[in-house]
Design a protein around this motif. Structure first.
Motif, PDB file in Angstrom:
ATOM      1  N   LYS A  34     -13.863 -17.905   5.693  1.00 25.12           N
ATOM      2  CA  LYS A  34     -14.135 -17.869   4.257  1.00 25.12           C
ATOM      3  C   LYS A  34     -14.761 -16.536   3.863  1.00 25.12           C
ATOM      4  O   LYS A  34     -14.423 -15.937   2.828  1.00 25.12           O
ATOM      5  CB  LYS A  34     -15.065 -19.025   3.891  1.00 25.12           C
ATOM      6  CG  LYS A  34     -15.381 -19.126   2.416  1.00 25.12           C
ATOM      7  CD  LYS A  34     -16.287 -20.327   2.156  1.00 25.12           C
ATOM      8  CE  LYS A  34     -16.636 -20.424   0.675  1.00 25.12           C
ATOM      9  NZ  LYS A  34     -17.543 -21.567   0.408  1.00 25.12           N
ATOM     10  N   GLN A  35     -15.673 -16.041   4.712  1.00 25.51           N
ATOM     11  CA  GLN A  35     -16.315 -14.755   4.443  1.00 25.51           C
ATOM     12  C   GLN A  35     -15.293 -13.621   4.467  1.00 25.51           C
ATOM     13  O   GLN A  35     -15.315 -12.714   3.627  1.00 25.51           O
ATOM     14  CB  GLN A  35     -17.403 -14.509   5.487  1.00 25.51           C
ATOM     15  CG  GLN A  35     -18.098 -13.165   5.351  1.00 25.51           C
ATOM     16  CD  GLN A  35     -19.099 -12.955   6.476  1.00 25.51           C
ATOM     17  OE1 GLN A  35     -19.467 -13.886   7.157  1.00 25.51           O
ATOM     18  NE2 GLN A  35     -19.499 -11.722   6.657  1.00 25.51           N
ATOM     19  N   GLN A  87     -14.264 -11.078   1.464  1.00 26.13           N
ATOM     20  CA  GLN A  87     -14.314  -9.627   1.603  1.00 26.13           C
ATOM     21  C   GLN A  87     -12.972  -8.984   1.252  1.00 26.13           C
ATOM     22  O   GLN A  87     -12.915  -7.944   0.588  1.00 26.13           O
ATOM     23  CB  GLN A  87     -14.716  -9.264   3.034  1.00 26.13           C
ATOM     24  CG  GLN A  87     -16.162  -9.591   3.371  1.00 26.13           C
ATOM     25  CD  GLN A  87     -16.495  -9.293   4.813  1.00 26.13           C
ATOM     26  OE1 GLN A  87     -15.609  -9.014   5.618  1.00 26.13           O
ATOM     27  NE2 GLN A  87     -17.783  -9.358   5.146  1.00 26.13           N
ATOM     28  N   GLU A  88     -11.864  -9.621   1.700  1.00 29.95           N
ATOM     29  CA  GLU A  88     -10.539  -9.090   1.363  1.00 29.95           C
ATOM     30  C   GLU A  88     -10.283  -9.148  -0.134  1.00 29.95           C
ATOM     31  O   GLU A  88      -9.719  -8.216  -0.719  1.00 29.95           O
ATOM     32  CB  GLU A  88      -9.469  -9.872   2.122  1.00 29.95           C
ATOM     33  CG  GLU A  88      -9.475  -9.642   3.626  1.00 29.95           C
ATOM     34  CD  GLU A  88      -8.448 -10.485   4.342  1.00 29.95           C
ATOM     35  OE1 GLU A  88      -7.828 -11.337   3.658  1.00 29.95           O
ATOM     36  OE2 GLU A  88      -8.270 -10.301   5.559  1.00 29.95           O
ATOM     37  N   GLU A 144     -11.681  -4.111  -5.830  1.00 31.40           N
ATOM     38  CA  GLU A 144     -12.193  -2.742  -5.893  1.00 31.40           C
ATOM     39  C   GLU A 144     -11.051  -1.723  -5.867  1.00 31.40           C
ATOM     40  O   GLU A 144     -11.112  -0.669  -6.513  1.00 31.40           O
ATOM     41  CB  GLU A 144     -13.144  -2.497  -4.727  1.00 31.40           C
ATOM     42  CG  GLU A 144     -14.448  -3.272  -4.834  1.00 31.40           C
ATOM     43  CD  GLU A 144     -15.350  -3.026  -3.644  1.00 31.40           C
ATOM     44  OE1 GLU A 144     -14.887  -2.379  -2.684  1.00 31.40           O
ATOM     45  OE2 GLU A 144     -16.507  -3.490  -3.679  1.00 31.40           O
ATOM     46  N   ALA A 145      -9.988  -2.056  -5.104  1.00 29.83           N
ATOM     47  CA  ALA A 145      -8.841  -1.141  -5.050  1.00 29.83           C
ATOM     48  C   ALA A 145      -8.156  -1.040  -6.404  1.00 29.83           C
ATOM     49  O   ALA A 145      -7.743   0.046  -6.832  1.00 29.83           O
ATOM     50  CB  ALA A 145      -7.857  -1.615  -3.987  1.00 29.83           C
ATOM     51  N   LYS A 146      -8.044  -2.182  -7.087  1.00 28.09           N
ATOM     52  CA  LYS A 146      -7.426  -2.166  -8.416  1.00 28.09           C
ATOM     53  C   LYS A 146      -8.266  -1.359  -9.403  1.00 28.09           C
ATOM     54  O   LYS A 146      -7.748  -0.614 -10.235  1.00 28.09           O
ATOM     55  CB  LYS A 146      -7.245  -3.594  -8.926  1.00 28.09           C
ATOM     56  CG  LYS A 146      -6.170  -4.380  -8.189  1.00 28.09           C
ATOM     57  CD  LYS A 146      -6.048  -5.790  -8.753  1.00 28.09           C
ATOM     58  CE  LYS A 146      -4.992  -6.583  -8.013  1.00 28.09           C
ATOM     59  NZ  LYS A 146      -4.873  -7.959  -8.551  1.00 28.09           N
ATOM     60  N   LYS A 147      -9.585  -1.508  -9.304  1.00 26.05           N
ATOM     61  CA  LYS A 147     -10.457  -0.772 -10.220  1.00 26.05           C
ATOM     62  C   LYS A 147     -10.439   0.725  -9.924  1.00 26.05           C
ATOM     63  O   LYS A 147     -10.589   1.554 -10.823  1.00 26.05           O
ATOM     64  CB  LYS A 147     -11.894  -1.306 -10.114  1.00 26.05           C
ATOM     65  CG  LYS A 147     -12.049  -2.725 -10.627  1.00 26.05           C
ATOM     66  CD  LYS A 147     -13.493  -3.186 -10.485  1.00 26.05           C
ATOM     67  CE  LYS A 147     -13.662  -4.612 -10.974  1.00 26.05           C
ATOM     68  NZ  LYS A 147     -15.064  -5.094 -10.821  1.00 26.05           N
ATOM     69  N   SER A 148     -10.255   1.064  -8.656  1.00 21.44           N
ATOM     70  CA  SER A 148     -10.308   2.489  -8.280  1.00 21.44           C
ATOM     71  C   SER A 148      -9.060   3.264  -8.700  1.00 21.44           C
ATOM     72  O   SER A 148      -9.060   4.497  -8.680  1.00 21.44           O
ATOM     73  CB  SER A 148     -10.499   2.613  -6.768  1.00 21.44           C
ATOM     74  OG  SER A 148      -9.367   2.072  -6.100  1.00 21.44           O
ATOM     75  N   LEU A 149      -7.952   2.562  -9.059  1.00 25.42           N
ATOM     76  CA  LEU A 149      -6.726   3.257  -9.479  1.00 25.42           C
ATOM     77  C   LEU A 149      -6.951   4.084 -10.737  1.00 25.42           C
ATOM     78  O   LEU A 149      -6.367   5.157 -10.905  1.00 25.42           O
ATOM     79  CB  LEU A 149      -5.610   2.225  -9.713  1.00 25.42           C
ATOM     80  CG  LEU A 149      -5.069   1.520  -8.463  1.00 25.42           C
ATOM     81  CD1 LEU A 149      -4.030   0.480  -8.849  1.00 25.42           C
ATOM     82  CD2 LEU A 149      -4.481   2.523  -7.483  1.00 25.42           C
ATOM     83  N   GLY A 150      -7.776   3.568 -11.636  1.00 29.53           N
ATOM     84  CA  GLY A 150      -8.017   4.295 -12.886  1.00 29.53           C
ATOM     85  C   GLY A 150      -9.188   5.235 -12.819  1.00 29.53           C
ATOM     86  O   GLY A 150      -9.545   5.835 -13.839  1.00 29.53           O
TER      87      GLY A 150
END
Length: 725
Positions: free
Chosen positions: A555-556, A560-561, A567-573
Motif C-alpha cells: 500500500k505504501q 509513493q508511485e 508530481e511528474a504531471k505537475k512538473s511538465l508545466g
C-alpha cells in the motif's frame, strides 16, 4: 458518544513507564505459599465443607420454611413413585429397583448436597445409558431355559433380573467411585467441557432413543434387545416388521393413558396460579390403571403385560462383583460425567435464581456418595430431574428437607404399598415416560435459535445429536466431546488478526478495516490477535504478521508511485523552474549528518533527541544505511497481547524471531497489555536478553504509543479531557 465522553485526563504530559521501570517503582510481591498445618479451625472448616448440612440445618427457619418443605416433599414424592417404576424399565431392572433409587440417594443428598432446590433420583437419560449396558452385557439370550420335551426355550426372568441387578449395582458403585475421586481431586471443572449445546443435543438424541425403547411396550410386541452402533434403528425396524402382531388392548390402554396425562398436564399448567400443587396425574393414572387391570383381569383376558412381583421390605446391602469392573469402566466414567453435568447445571440455575452458591466439587462428591452407597442397596445411577426440581421449587420447597419428606413417602411405599402395584400394566409406565419426554423434544427449537446466534454451537448440537443417534450413547458422547474440543482448537487457529488504529479524541484503538474512524499512526503498526498465541497457531500468527507487513508495504509503494505520477504531471508545466524549486525544497537537509529534525511552517529547523537507549541498536551492528538499503517508513511495531492468557515455548520462540527480523529492518518491537502471568512465563522461558528487555513491555497500547511517538518526535494522540464542572 461513548467514545467521545471518556472521563480521562490527558496523558500527553504524563510519565510513561515500561515494565522494567514499573517494577522498580512498584515491585511485585510473591503470594505466600499456603501452609499445611492442622488446627481445630481447619478441621472444622473441612467438616462443614464435607457435610454442608452442619452449616445450614442449625439455622433452618422452621416457622418460615417447614410447611412449604412438607407440601413440596409430598408433591415430589408422588412424582418419584411413577417415575421410579418407569425408569427402572429403561434401565432393564425390576421396578422395585427404581423405588430403591428414589429413596437412598434422596436421603444421602440431604446430608452431602449443597443445592437447596434440585431433586435427585432416577433420570430418563441416565436410565437409557444404564439400559444399554445391561442389554449388551446381560442380554435376554443368556437366560433362555429349554422347555422339557421340546426344542423351545423360555426366558427365565427371575434369573435375568437377579443378574442384572447385580450388574447395575456394581456399575453404580463404580460410577460413585469415579465421582468421589474427581471431586476430591478438585476436578469439578470437568463439566465445563460439556457445553450447553452439547448437553442439549445429547439429551435430545437420548430422548429419541428412550422413545424408541418404549414402543415395544406401547404396541405390546416382543423385540430382541439391541446394543451398539445403529441399535436404535435395528430395534425400530424390528418393531415396524412386527406391527401386524400388535396387542390391541395394550395399544388402546397406552393411547388413553397418554391422552389423559397430556390433557391434565396442560390443564394443570393453565391453572398453576390457582392450584396449591400440580395435579399428580401420573400417580392417579397408576392407581386407576392398576385397579382396572386387577379388577378386569387385563393380563388374562387381553394378554397385557404387567409389572409382576414387587417384593416388600428393605434388602440388606450386597457387595459388588469386581469382575464386572473391567467390562464397564468406560461406561461408568461416561455416566459419571453426564449425570454430574445435568445435576450441576440444574443446581447453578436455581442457585442463581435464589441467591446462593453451589460448590461444584462438593456436588460431585455428594453425587458420588449417593451412587456409591446406593449401589450396595441395589440402586442404579441417579441425577437431577428438571421436572421434579420445578415442582419442588414451585410448591414452596426451600431446602432439602423437602427431599427427606419425599424419601419418607417412598419408604412407606416400599414397605407396605409396593405390592399393590403388581397388576400395573407396563404400557402405563411407558406412557408416563413418553409424556415426560415432551420437554426434551422442545429442545429441537435450539436449531433455529443457534442458527441465528452461533453457527459453531449449532454444529456442535447437530454433530452430538447425530452421533448419539447413530452410535451407542457412550460412543456418541465421546465423539461429541472430541468434536467440541476440536472446534475450540480450530477457532484459536483461525483467529482474527487485525491492524489497529487510533480513534480520535480517545485512548481507544480499533481495527482499521472495521472502523472508519480509526486511523493508523504514521510509522507505527499495532498488531492484534483475537486468540491466545500457542503452539497450534504460533506459526499462523507469524505468517499473519508478515502478510500484514507485506500489505502495508504494498500500500505504501502504491501511494509513493501515485505521488510520483502526480508530481511528474505537475512538473511538465514547470520545467523552467526546476533548479530554483529544487534549491528551495532543501531547508530540512543536514549536510553534517546530524539526527532527525522537524521543519515548521516558518522554515525553522528543530533537532530531536534520539530515542531511549532501551531500543537503540548495538554500536557495531550494521544498519540499512550502511548496507546501502532504503529504510522503510515503519519505525515501530506494537504487538497487542491483551487477549493472550498464556504463552508456551513455541510462542516465545516465534516472538524472538519477530524481534530479530524487525530489528534487522531497524524497526523496534514492543509488547503491550501483557498480564503478570505472561511476564512470569516469559521470564521462565528465557525470553529476555541483552537485546530484548522489559523496556520493550508496556501496560497498555496507549502507553506504548506515547513512548514511541515521543521518541520519534511525533505528536501523541490525546484522549479527550472532560471537565468535572
Amino acid at each position: 458518544s461513548e467514545l467521545q465522553h471518556r472521563p480521562w485526563a490527558s496523558q500527553a504530559d504524563s510519565k510513561v513507564l515500561s515494565e522494567a521501570e514499573l517494577e522498580e517503582i512498584a515491585p511485585r510481591t510473591r503470594a505466600p505459599q499456603p501452609s499445611l498445618w492442622c488446627s481445630c479451625a481447619v478441621a472444622k472448616a473441612l467438616l462443614f465443607r464435607f457435610l454442608p448440612i452442619l452449616s445450614w440445618l442449625p439455622r433452618y427457619p422452621v416457622r418460615d420454611w417447614l410447611f412449604g418443605d412438607i407440601i413440596s416433599g409430598f408433591s415430589v414424592g408422588i412424582m418419584h413413585l411413577p417415575q421410579g417404576l418407569a425408569y427402572a424399565l429403561l434401565a432393564g431392572v425390576p421396578p422395585v429397583t427404581g423405588l430403591y433409587s428414589s429413596f437412598y440417594p434422596v436421603f444421602l443428598y440431604f446430608l452431602f448436597g449443597t443445592s437447596r432446590h434440585i431433586s435427585v433420583g432416577p433420570f430418563a437419560v441416565i436410565s437409557i445409558m444404564i439400559g444399554s449396558v445391561t442389554a449388551s452385557l446381560m442380554p435376554n439370550s443368556n437366560f433362555l431355559d429349554p422347555v422339557n420335551g421340546t426344542n423351545e426355550t423360555v426366558l427365565n426372568e427371575t434369573r435375568r433380573d437377579s443378574a442384572r441387578v447385580e450388574l447395575v449395582a456394581t456399575l453404580t458403585i463404580l460410577v460413585g467411585i469415579f465421582q468421589i475421586a474427581l471431586g476430591l481431586l478438585q476436578f469439578g471443572f470437568v463439566v465445563t467441557y460439556l457445553s450447553d449445546p452439547l448437553v442439549r443435543g445429547y439429551t435430545t438424541a437420548a430422548a429419541i432413543q428412550v422413545l424408541a425403547s418404549q414402543l415395544k411396550y406401547v404396541f405390546g410386541v416382543e423385540v430382541a434387545e439391541q446394543s451398539g452402533p445403529l441399535s436404535m434403528f435395528t430395534a425400530f425396524t424390528e418393531i415396524c416388521s412386527k406391527l401386524p402382531q400388535t396387542n390391541v388392548g395394550t395399544l388402546v390402554t397406552s393411547l388413553i393413558a397418554m391422552a389423559t396425562i397430556v390433557a391434565v398436564k396442560m390443564l394443570s399448567a393453565k391453572l398453576s396460579s390457582k392450584l396449591p400443587m400440580p395435579i399428580p396425574i401420573e400417580l392417579i393414572t397408576i392407581i386407576v390403571s392398576t385397579g382396572i387391570s386387577y379388577g378386569a383381569g387385563l393380563k388374562a383376558k387381553f394378554g397385557i403385560a404387567v409389572v409382576g412381583d414387587i417384593p416388600s421390605g428393605m434388602k440388606p446391602p450386597v457387595a459388588p462383583n469386581p469382575s464386572y469392573f473391567g467390562q464397564m469402566v468406560g461406561n461408568a466414567f461416561a455416566i459419571a460425567v453426564v449425570s454430574y453435568a445435568i445435576c450441576i447445571s440444574l443446581g447453578k440455575i436455581f442457585a442463581l435464581k435464589h441467591g446462593y452458591k453451589v460448590n461444584s466439587n462438593q456436588e460431585l462428591i455428594a453425587m458420588g456418595i449417593c451412587n456409591f452407597m446406593g449401589g450396595f442397596f441395589q440402586c442404579f445411577s441417579i441425577s437431577g430431574s428438571m421436572s421434579r426440581t420445578l415442582v419442588q421449587e414451585s410448591t414452596g420447597g426451600n431446602s432439602q428437607v423437602a427431599g427427606v419428606v419425599a424419601s419418607i413417602l417412598i419408604l412407606v411405599t416400599i414397605l407396605k404399598i409396593g405390592q399393590l402395584f403388581q397388576a400395573l400394566p407396563k404400557t402405563i409406565l411407558a406412557a408416563i415416560v413418553i409424556v415426560n419426554l415432551m420437554g426434551m423434544f422442545r429442545q429441537f427449537t435450539d436449531i433455529c435459535t443457534l442458527w441465528q446466534s452461533n453457527r459453531i454451537d449449532l454444529l456442535i448440537w447437530l454433530v452430538t445429536f447425530v452421533a448419539t443417534l447413530l452410535l451407542d450413547p457412550h460412543l456418541g458422547r465421546g465423539v461429541s466431546v472430541a468434536f467440541a474440543l476440536l472446534t475450540v482448537i480450530f477457532r484459536t487457529q483461525l483467529a482474527h488478526y487485525s491492524i489497529l488504529g487510533h480513534v480520535s479524541n480517545t485512548g481507544i484503538y480499533r481495527d482499521v478495516a472495521e472502523y472508519n474512524t480509526a486511523e493508523e499512526i504514521p510509522g507505527v503498526k499495532i498488531f492484534r490477535s483475537s486468540a491466545t498465541v500457542y503452539f497450534a497457531n504460533a506459526e499462523l500468527y507469524s505468517e499473519a504478521l508478515k502478510e500484514k507487513k507485506k500489505k502495508a508495504l504494498k500500500k505504501q509503494k502504491k501511494q509513493q508511485e501515485k505521488k510520483k505520477k502526480e508530481e511528474a504531471k505537475k512538473s511538465l508545466g514547470r520545467k523552467v523552474h526546476v533548479e530554483m524549486e529544487t534549491k528551495t525544497q532543501e531547508p530540512g537537509s543536514d549536510c553534517n549528518g546530524s539526527g532527525p529534525a522537524v521543519v515548521d511552517s516558518n522554515g525553522s529547523r528543530t533537532e530531536l533527541e534520539p530515542q531511549a537507549s532501551g531500543t537503540q541498536k548495538a554500536f557495531n551492528e550494521p544498519t540499512l544505511e550502511s548496507l546501502g538499503l532504503k529504510k522503510p517508513d515503519l519505525h515501530s511495531l506494537i504487538l497487542d497481547f491483551t487477549s493472550v492468557n498464556f504463552v508456551d515455548t513455541v510462542c516465545i520462540k516465534i516472538l524472538k524471531n519477530i524481534f530479530r527480523d524487525f530489528r534487522e529492518l531497524e524497526v523496534d518491537v514492543f509488547l503491550a497489555g501483557c498480564h503478570v502471568s505472561i511476564i512470569d512465563q516469559l521470564e521462565k522461558g528465557n525470553f529476555f536478553s541483552q537485546t530484548i528487555t522489559k523496556h520493550h513491555l508496556f501496560a497498555s497500547v496507549h502507553d506504548a504509543i506515547a513512548y514511541v511517538t515521543r521518541g520519534q518526535g511525533q505528536s501523541m494522540p490525546r484522549p479527550v479531557t472532560v471537565s468535572t464542572t
